[in-house]
Design a protein around this motif. Structure first.
Motif, PDB file in Angstrom:
ATOM      1  N   ALA A  68       0.807  -1.252   0.148  1.00 20.14           N
ATOM      2  CA  ALA A  68       0.042  -0.189  -0.116  1.00 20.14           C
ATOM      3  C   ALA A  68       0.899   1.155   0.042  1.00 20.14           C
ATOM      4  O   ALA A  68       0.587   2.059  -0.524  1.00 20.14           O
ATOM      5  CB  ALA A  68      -0.860   0.054   1.199  1.00 20.14           C
ATOM      6  N   ASP A  69       1.865   1.330   0.842  1.00 20.16           N
ATOM      7  CA  ASP A  69       2.941   2.424   0.911  1.00 20.16           C
ATOM      8  C   ASP A  69       3.679   2.473  -0.467  1.00 20.16           C
ATOM      9  O   ASP A  69       3.908   3.817  -1.015  1.00 20.16           O
ATOM     10  CB  ASP A  69       3.860   2.066   2.166  1.00 20.16           C
ATOM     11  N   ALA A  70       4.108   1.425  -0.915  1.00 21.46           N
ATOM     12  CA  ALA A  70       4.753   1.289  -2.302  1.00 21.46           C
ATOM     13  C   ALA A  70       3.828   1.951  -3.433  1.00 21.46           C
ATOM     14  O   ALA A  70       4.491   2.864  -4.172  1.00 21.46           O
ATOM     15  CB  ALA A  70       5.170   0.184  -2.661  1.00 21.46           C
ATOM     16  N   PHE A  71       2.816   1.967  -3.502  1.00 23.83           N
ATOM     17  CA  PHE A  71       1.694   2.457  -4.594  1.00 23.83           C
ATOM     18  C   PHE A  71       1.594   3.919  -4.370  1.00 23.83           C
ATOM     19  O   PHE A  71       1.444   4.603  -5.234  1.00 23.83           O
ATOM     20  CB  PHE A  71       0.418   1.650  -4.587  1.00 23.83           C
ATOM     21  N   GLU A  72       1.563   4.160  -3.066  1.00 24.70           N
ATOM     22  CA  GLU A  72       1.363   5.656  -2.486  1.00 24.70           C
ATOM     23  C   GLU A  72       2.589   6.272  -3.496  1.00 24.70           C
ATOM     24  O   GLU A  72       2.229   7.662  -3.452  1.00 24.70           O
ATOM     25  CB  GLU A  72       1.336   5.661  -1.148  1.00 24.70           C
ATOM     26  N   LEU A  99      11.426   1.454  -8.514  1.00 28.50           N
ATOM     27  CA  LEU A  99      10.979   0.066  -8.279  1.00 28.50           C
ATOM     28  C   LEU A  99      11.714  -1.061  -8.821  1.00 28.50           C
ATOM     29  O   LEU A  99      12.138  -1.894  -8.238  1.00 28.50           O
ATOM     30  CB  LEU A  99       9.632   0.104  -8.480  1.00 28.50           C
ATOM     31  N   GLU A 100      11.991  -0.929 -10.044  1.00 30.03           N
ATOM     32  CA  GLU A 100      12.933  -2.127 -10.681  1.00 30.03           C
ATOM     33  C   GLU A 100      14.378  -2.186 -10.169  1.00 30.03           C
ATOM     34  O   GLU A 100      14.868  -3.063  -9.757  1.00 30.03           O
ATOM     35  CB  GLU A 100      12.962  -1.828 -12.279  1.00 30.03           C
ATOM     36  N   TYR A 116      14.026  -2.160   0.336  1.00 35.28           N
ATOM     37  CA  TYR A 116      12.685  -1.475   0.312  1.00 35.28           C
ATOM     38  C   TYR A 116      12.898  -0.149   0.745  1.00 35.28           C
ATOM     39  O   TYR A 116      12.350   1.055   0.255  1.00 35.28           O
ATOM     40  CB  TYR A 116      11.476  -1.957   1.235  1.00 35.28           C
ATOM     41  N   GLU A 117      13.780   0.261   1.661  1.00 31.88           N
ATOM     42  CA  GLU A 117      14.134   1.711   2.257  1.00 31.88           C
ATOM     43  C   GLU A 117      14.813   2.261   0.986  1.00 31.88           C
ATOM     44  O   GLU A 117      14.644   3.703   0.853  1.00 31.88           O
ATOM     45  CB  GLU A 117      15.090   1.419   3.673  1.00 31.88           C
ATOM     46  N   ARG A 118      15.595   1.920   0.239  1.00 34.47           N
ATOM     47  CA  ARG A 118      16.321   2.287  -0.985  1.00 34.47           C
ATOM     48  C   ARG A 118      15.064   2.756  -1.799  1.00 34.47           C
ATOM     49  O   ARG A 118      15.202   3.936  -2.408  1.00 34.47           O
ATOM     50  CB  ARG A 118      17.299   1.493  -1.555  1.00 34.47           C
ATOM     51  N   PHE A 119      13.824   1.885  -1.996  1.00 33.90           N
ATOM     52  CA  PHE A 119      13.019   2.499  -2.935  1.00 33.90           C
ATOM     53  C   PHE A 119      11.992   3.567  -2.296  1.00 33.90           C
ATOM     54  O   PHE A 119      11.677   4.468  -3.071  1.00 33.90           O
ATOM     55  CB  PHE A 119      12.007   1.340  -3.350  1.00 33.90           C
TER      56      PHE A 119
END
Length: 671
Positions: free
Chosen positions: A612-616, A633-634, A650-653
């Motif tokens: 959910a946070d990533a799509f945000e 993301l890639e 994830y934190e890098r993204f």
């Protein structure tokens, strides 16, 4: 005998030559490649030269390449198109492969070389990826028992062998129970069902007439739409009795023995219980962290479900039925309420959600995000329903994707992504992956379009998200390729990709009517999206209860009677009486067909905190297809496999790791 498995695979992109393989080819091929793998390991262990990363770790990575090629082809087929002969092979392969693994782990000379490298790692001048692979290799050996000696090492090998046999038995028993049951439907039974469901029931029964099977894509719609309460109960009780009908296919004793052996294995490795051992290498880290997540989700989900149950029970009584709301009633009244409140139902939506158009939609989204193209190709596949596609980017070959979307008696239930070959660059080669998505959608009558529910379409996107994780992988070593990541991270790419199914511009292009070709009306689309979180109390309760039971099974002493322990846990958490676990113990394949999700079923919810946070991030960029966000993301997630710790990737993204609040908000359960 000429064996096509042991010859060069002169097929498009090196796909398995399924058009030439007979069942009798598998065993001699497996024996041959096992012997090759053993010889390669013996050569590494006996190398008189001092251990280096190249002659030990990299060599070990390549030692079982032939084994992976043959068994990757076999298991891809065996799960999706089983037969008595293939089931017998699975039973034979399980102890063979376990014995080989035990021999590798128990090879003291090999482990000493690995350990020497680990102890001198600061002097080896390794790159980040090599350092990661060295650490993971040693950790894998240690966690498998490489430091055990004598009777303890022998017992660990026995446990591993027995667990492999039990897992195979569990999954085969479940398939037998699922494929052996059908419920015939009369013309009167069909009359009140949507046209798509009637068509699916007729296709499932063939010449014998329309039936309900235990495929989720057929039994769930029947429970949603059939006004015949007695038939709903019959179908529901058969569906939830899988694996506990008594006789040879009963899985309850298998579950009990599995849990006991897992506890013993963990204690041999110095841990108090299996959950503590298993979670040590996951993002969560400890059972306490998992328990905190699950109970944070449970309370609001249970409250929402109980509020909904009161409404459905009133509807039940209004229909003239006495007594409490039962589990076989829930979906029927939930669907009636959804239709009343949102003015939609699956019968209205399905004509706009054609399978072929949803496949196109998934490909289109992947193209817009990552620049990939998909082209259907002629290639040998294990079943006529499977379809193969070449995936390219900028004209260069990237992967082969195989989609196998229809349910059949020979296919185990559920949906999954696997590979027949992983991406890697070992030995100076650029090896591209062969990726498989398997689903269980209802197959229509000949000549009719396959229509999906919105949940079906979401499943298609989910599995293709896993496929993208494999296809966009860009690492050197196979052991960290693609989805070779922490279990509670692996669901992030798949659950994230689901979000693009709800992007209006995607639906406007691909949600077109099967008969008229017209796009879904805006008003209907708005209603569908507004109802996306409908009945989330139910959905979250059935999922979270399964995760809680899984965790408690593996914390502390193994229960002598898992069914009794399941009942105790559900009572302790206040399980609503009209909802059952999504996966009760005797058919909890995630947990008992292997140990991948054992003490790890929570991982779907853990990953959901991130998706959910990533799509945000795309929303913040103002565009669901923002090129810069897609590239991040890639770069930091999809291409990196297990080359770094999941939390760091994830934190890098995203810059930080989200909390459970993002999950509750995404499900509409936040206060």
């Amino acid at each position: 005998m000429t064996n096509p498995l042991l010859e060069p695979w002169d097929t498009p992109f090196g796909l398995p030559p399924y058009d030439r393989i007979e069942d009798e080819h598998w065993m001699p091929a497996a024996e041959a490649v096992l012997a090759e793998a053993r010889e390669a390991v013996e050569a590494i262990a006996a190398n008189p030269e001092a251990p280096t990363f190249a002659n030990t770790i990299a060599a070990l990575e390549m030692s079982d390449e032939g084994l992976g090629r043959v068994l990757g082809a076999f298991y891809a087929m065996a799960g999706a198109d089983s037969s008595p002969a293939r089931q017998a092979l699975q039973r034979d392969f399980a102890p063979m492969l376990s014995a080989h693994m035990s021999w590798v782990i128990g090879n003291r000379a090999l482990f000493e070389r690995i350990d020497r490298l680990w102890q001198s790692r600061e002097t080896l001048n390794l790159g980040p990826e090599e350092a990661r692979v060295l650490m993971l290799t040693r950790r894998r050996f240690v966690r498998a028992g490489a430091e055990l000696e004598g009777a303890q090492a022998e017992r660990m090998a026995e446990i591993r062998a027995r667990l492999s046999v039990l897992g195979t038995q569990f999954s085969q028993n479940l398939l037998a129970d699922e494929s052996d049951w059908t419920m015939p439907l009369s013309p009167e039974d069909l009359a009140d069902l949507p046209a798509g469901l009637r068509s699916a029931a007729k296709a499932a029964g063939g010449e014998t007439g329309p039936v309900v099977t235990l495929s989720r894509s057929l039994v769930v719609p029947f429970l949603q739409y059939s006004p015949n309460r007695a038939l709903r109960r019959q179908a529901f009780e058969a569906w939830t009795a899988r694996g506990m009908k008594g006789g040879e296919t009963d899985n309850r004793a298998i579950a009990a023995e599995t849990l006991k052996l897992r506890e013993e294995r963990a204690k041999l490795l110095g841990h108090d219980d299996y959950a503590s051992w298993k979670l040590e290498t996951e993002m969560a880290g400890t059972p306490e962290a998992v328990r905190e997540l699950l109970h944070a989700v449970w309370s609001p989900a249970r409250a929402a479900a109980n509020a909904d149950a009161a409404i459905y029970e009133d509807m039940l009584h209004a229909d003239g039925h006495e007594g409490p709301l039962e589990p076989w009633d829930w979906r029927y009244y939930a669907e009636a309420r959804r239709k009343a409140e949102h003015e939609i139902d699956d019968g209205t939506l399905k004509p706009y959600l054609q399978l072929d158009r949803m496949i196109e939609a998934a490909f289109s989204v992947a193209h817009r995000l990552f620049g990939i193209e998909a082209r259907e190709i002629e290639a040998p596949v294990y079943h006529p329903d499977a379809r193969a596609f070449e995936i390219t980017r900028g004209g260069a070959h990237l992967a082969v994707f195989v989609g196998d979307w229809f349910a059949r008696p020979s296919k185990r239930s559920g949906a999954w992504c696997t590979t027949m070959r992983d991406q890697h660059r070992m030995g100076g080669r650029d090896v591209r992956p062969l990726v498989l998505n398997v689903c269980n959608f209802a197959k229509p009558d000949a000549g009719e379009p396959a229509l999906l529910s919105f949940d079906d379409a979401r499943t298609l996107f989910h599995e293709f998200g896993h496929a993208l994780h494999q296809m966009l992988s860009d690492v050197t070593y196979e052991s960290i390729s693609g989805t070779s990541v922490a279990r509670d991270f692996v669901e992030l790419p798949s659950q994230l990709f689901e979000h693009w199914l709800e992007v209006p511009e995607v639906l406007r292009e691909f949600a077109t009517h099967a008969e008229t070709g017209e796009p879904m009306p805006e008003a209907l689309m708005e209603k569908m999206l507004a109802a996306a979180n409908f009945d989330q109390g139910f959905a979250t309760v059935e999922q979270a209860s399964s995760a809680i039971v899984d965790l408690e099974f593996h914390c502390g002493p193994a229960p002598a009677d898992p069914m009794q322990r399941q009942a105790e846990v559900l009572e302790q958490i206040g399980m609503p009486r009209a909802i059952v676990m999504r996966h009760a113990t005797p058919h909890f394949a995630h947990v008992f067909s292997g140990d991948g999700y054992a003490a790890g079923y929570y991982s779907y919810l853990w990953s959901e905190m991130m998706d959910a946070d990533a799509f945000e991030a795309f929303r913040e960029a103002g565009d669901p297809f923002d090129p810069g966000t897609a590239q991040k993301l890639e770069t930091h997630v999809l291409s990196r496999g297990g080359s770094e710790e999941a939390g760091l990737l994830y934190e890098r993204f995203r810059g930080t790791t989200p909390t459970v609040a993002a999950l509750l908000k995404g499900r509409g359960l936040a206060a």
